[in-house]
Design a protein around this motif. Structure first.
Motif, short mmCIF file in Angstrom:
data_model
loop_
_atom_site.label_atom_id
_atom_site.label_comp_id
_atom_site.label_asym_id
_atom_site.label_seq_id
_atom_site.Cartn_x
_atom_site.Cartn_y
_atom_site.Cartn_z
N SER A 145 49.18 -8.14 -30.44
CA SER A 145 49.71 -9.09 -29.46
C SER A 145 50.49 -8.33 -28.39
O SER A 145 51.03 -7.25 -28.64
CB SER A 145 50.61 -10.11 -30.15
N LEU A 162 49.93 -17.21 -25.25
CA LEU A 162 49.59 -16.15 -26.18
C LEU A 162 48.85 -15.04 -25.44
O LEU A 162 48.04 -15.31 -24.55
CB LEU A 162 48.71 -16.69 -27.31
N CYS A 164 46.99 -10.93 -26.10
CA CYS A 164 46.66 -9.83 -27.02
C CYS A 164 45.89 -8.76 -26.26
O CYS A 164 45.30 -9.02 -25.20
CB CYS A 164 45.84 -10.32 -28.21
N ILE A 174 37.25 -9.27 -25.57
CA ILE A 174 38.22 -10.11 -26.29
C ILE A 174 37.81 -11.57 -26.18
O ILE A 174 37.51 -12.06 -25.09
CB ILE A 174 39.64 -9.91 -25.74
N THR A 175 37.79 -12.24 -27.31
CA THR A 175 37.57 -13.69 -27.34
C THR A 175 38.67 -14.31 -28.19
O THR A 175 39.35 -13.63 -28.96
CB THR A 175 36.20 -14.05 -27.94
N TRP A 176 38.84 -15.62 -28.07
CA TRP A 176 39.88 -16.34 -28.80
C TRP A 176 39.24 -17.36 -29.73
O TRP A 176 38.25 -18.00 -29.38
CB TRP A 176 40.83 -17.05 -27.84
N THR A 177 39.83 -17.51 -30.91
CA THR A 177 39.38 -18.53 -31.86
C THR A 177 40.58 -19.38 -32.26
O THR A 177 41.72 -18.92 -32.25
CB THR A 177 38.76 -17.91 -33.12
N TYR A 178 40.27 -20.64 -32.60
CA TYR A 178 41.29 -21.55 -33.12
C TYR A 178 40.73 -22.23 -34.35
O TYR A 178 39.69 -22.88 -34.29
CB TYR A 178 41.66 -22.60 -32.07
N SER A 184 35.80 -18.88 -26.78
CA SER A 184 35.01 -18.25 -25.73
C SER A 184 33.90 -17.47 -26.39
O SER A 184 34.13 -16.66 -27.28
CB SER A 184 35.88 -17.31 -24.88
N LYS A 194 37.99 -10.61 -32.06
CA LYS A 194 38.58 -11.94 -32.14
C LYS A 194 40.10 -11.84 -32.23
O LYS A 194 40.62 -11.16 -33.09
CB LYS A 194 38.06 -12.71 -33.37
N CYS A 195 40.76 -12.49 -31.33
CA CYS A 195 42.22 -12.56 -31.38
C CYS A 195 42.61 -13.76 -32.23
O CYS A 195 43.16 -14.75 -31.73
CB CYS A 195 42.80 -12.68 -29.98
N ASN A 196 42.29 -13.72 -33.53
CA ASN A 196 42.57 -14.87 -34.39
C ASN A 196 43.70 -14.59 -35.35
O ASN A 196 43.89 -15.32 -36.29
CB ASN A 196 41.31 -15.27 -35.17
#
Length: 504
Positions: A145, A162, A164, A174-178, A184, A194-196
């Motif tokens: 982060s 947020l 990272c 870089i992709t984001w997961t929730y 993305s 994954k920035c998870n």
């Protein structure tokens, strides 16, 4: 200066240097036949490795040679001299991870900075002959982060930003997961990071919910009270008797599971355990609690008879009730649909005994009007109190023509058990859920004395005069089918109910 060796003319220039990669001191005269010149037979290659590994970059010469150099770009790693078969290594770099295996270059404990192009070169030919290898060092992505925190704590309703960053070779996207869902899906060269691992933690005061606001049980049984607690950060949860009285920690077991379920377990319920309990949760954001009542009184009755009767002036009502202890009596109230709401006819019938907690009972109403609708309520009583009255049950009698009466809806909220309950005027509720032990002893003693003097046939058909009407409760057939022991128990229940009615 010129020398001649075995008919081969070699020129030597004194102004040169063995470390010079641009002007080689040793070279064959252009008149030298091509077939006699040494050459490198290794093909150029691309090598891929990972940090910490060792590798050998090959370089093989087909005939006798005099000087061989390994370099990376313009930096010489080492020079190897060949004097009549004796190889002399002249190291230049100070990095002892670089070595040789014959004429090949070895690299130990590779790191990401070793990536690049490496060249093996014969410095005695004009132009120099060489082979180049490309070394790629694969570094797995590492995500962190931007503020070096994996958990961000914010208050509800605030905005969270947020961020990272990632390192690695090749450079990662870089992709984001929730909640494991991709936010993305842009991919480049099949590279994905994954920035998870970042998590938003909101601060919430506790919310406590009781699994059951009222738990029905019998004295001597095992039971568990439970509540669910939702809080961030995690709350401290404690159980109390109503009023803040602490609970004996030696006799009860408290547990919590992954579903935020907090339990209070009774291995054996005592008479003194009956009553109210509080599940209390506290964190620095606040405090909350939920109440649970432990009771041994009966549950509300459930009606199982059909709404449409099959007789003109009679109707048999059938119901069931759960009670861990014998039912002493049933309080019944009914009225015609055309009567005013306060014109309920109330009476009491003896209770029932059962080897389980499930009890069933029936009563036949007589002298009813044909083709009419009626409302009825039934409440069960045992030695620990009265059950709650549920909504009125509606039934209709058969009309004089022998056809079913018109259907109608169940009573609305106006007929709910909480409003205008005639049974509340007939029998007042016992203090909390429990009748005094002294009254129980007196009632039982009176019951036994009266039963010993009473014949079962004397009460098989009893009449109760209520509001200038006669209500007949016919138990003749049931009494004839009971054994002497069961008949005596039923008589005791009846007499106990009569004794209790004087108290209530």
């Amino acid at each position: 200066m010129a020398l001649s060796t075995k008919g081969v003319r070699i020129s030597y220039t004194q102004a040169g240097s063995p470390w010079n990669t641009e002007d080689n001191d040793y070279y064959y005269d252009p008149l030298e036949p091509e077939m006699l010149r040494p050459k490198i037979v290794t093909e150029s290659q691309e090598f891929s490795t990972h940090p910490g590994e060792d590798i050998t970059l090959p370089c093989v010469v087909d005939r006798e040679w005099h000087s061989l150099v390994w370099r990376r770009g313009g930096n010489i790693l080492w020079v190897l001299q060949n004097h009549e078969g004796n190889l002399l290594l002249q190291s230049v770099t100070r990095d002892d991870r670089f070595g040789r295996n014959d004429t090949s270059l070895t690299i130990k404990n590779i790191d990401a900075t070793d990536e690049g192009t490496y060249t093996c070169e014969l410095s005695e030919t004009v132009p120099p002959r060489n082979v180049s290898h490309v070394l790629k060092v694969r570094v797995p992505p590492e995500v962190m982060s931007t503020n070096r925190r994996s958990v961000m704590t914010i208050k509800m309703g605030r905005t969270a930003i947020l961020g990272c960053k990632a390192t690695g070779n090749p450079e990662p996207n870089i992709t984001w997961t929730y909640e494991y869902r991709l936010l993305s899906n842009t991919l480049s060269n099949h590279k994905l990071t994954k920035c998870n691992h970042l998590r938003i933690s909101s601060t919430d005061p506790p919310v406590v919910e009781a699994r059951e606001p009222e738990v029905y049980i019998g004295v001597g049984y095992r039971i568990t009270l439970a509540c669910f607690v939702y809080a961030q950060p995690r709350a401290q949860v404690k159980w109390y008797r109503k009023g803040g009285v602490p609970i004996d920690p030696m006799r009860l077991m408290r547990t919590v599971n992954s579903d935020n379920r907090y339990s209070l377990q009774f291995s054996r319920v005592n008479f003194d355990d009956l009553g109210g309990y509080t599940c209390n949760a506290t964190n620095f954001m606040g405090n909350s609690s939920a109440s649970v009542r432990l009771t041994a009184r009966p549950k509300p009755v459930k009606f199982v008879s059909p709404h449409q009767g099959d007789m003109e002036t009679n109707y048999t009502l059938i119901w069931e009730v759960e009670s861990y202890h014998p039912v002493l009596a049933y309080d019944i109230a009914y009225r015609n649909d055309t009567d005013e709401e306060d014109q309920w006819i109330t009476f009491t019938v003896p209770g029932t005994t059962s080897s389980t907690k499930y009890h069933s009972m029936s009563h036949t109403f007589t002298d009813l009007e044909p083709g009419s609708a009626y409302y009825v309520r039934v409440v069960a009583r045992n030695e620990y109190g009265r059950g709650d009255a549920n909504e009125s049950f509606a039934f209709t009698t058969l009309d004089s023509a022998g056809t079913d009466s018109p259907t109608y809806a169940q009573p609305s909220g106006e007929e709910s058990a909480e409003e205008n309950n005639p049974l509340e005027d007939n029998v007042s509720e016992a203090n909390e859920d429990v009748v005094s032990k002294e009254i129980q002893k007196t009632s039982v003693a009176a019951s036994e004395a009266l039963v010993n003097q009473t014949n079962s046939e004397d009460i098989s058909r009893n009449e109760v005069s209520v509001a200038e009407k006669t209500v007949i409760h016919d138990d003749t057939s049931a009494a004839n089918e009971l054994s002497p022991k069961e008949r005596k128990m039923q008589l005791m229940a009846l007499v106990t109910a009569i004794s209790l009615s004087s108290f209530f």
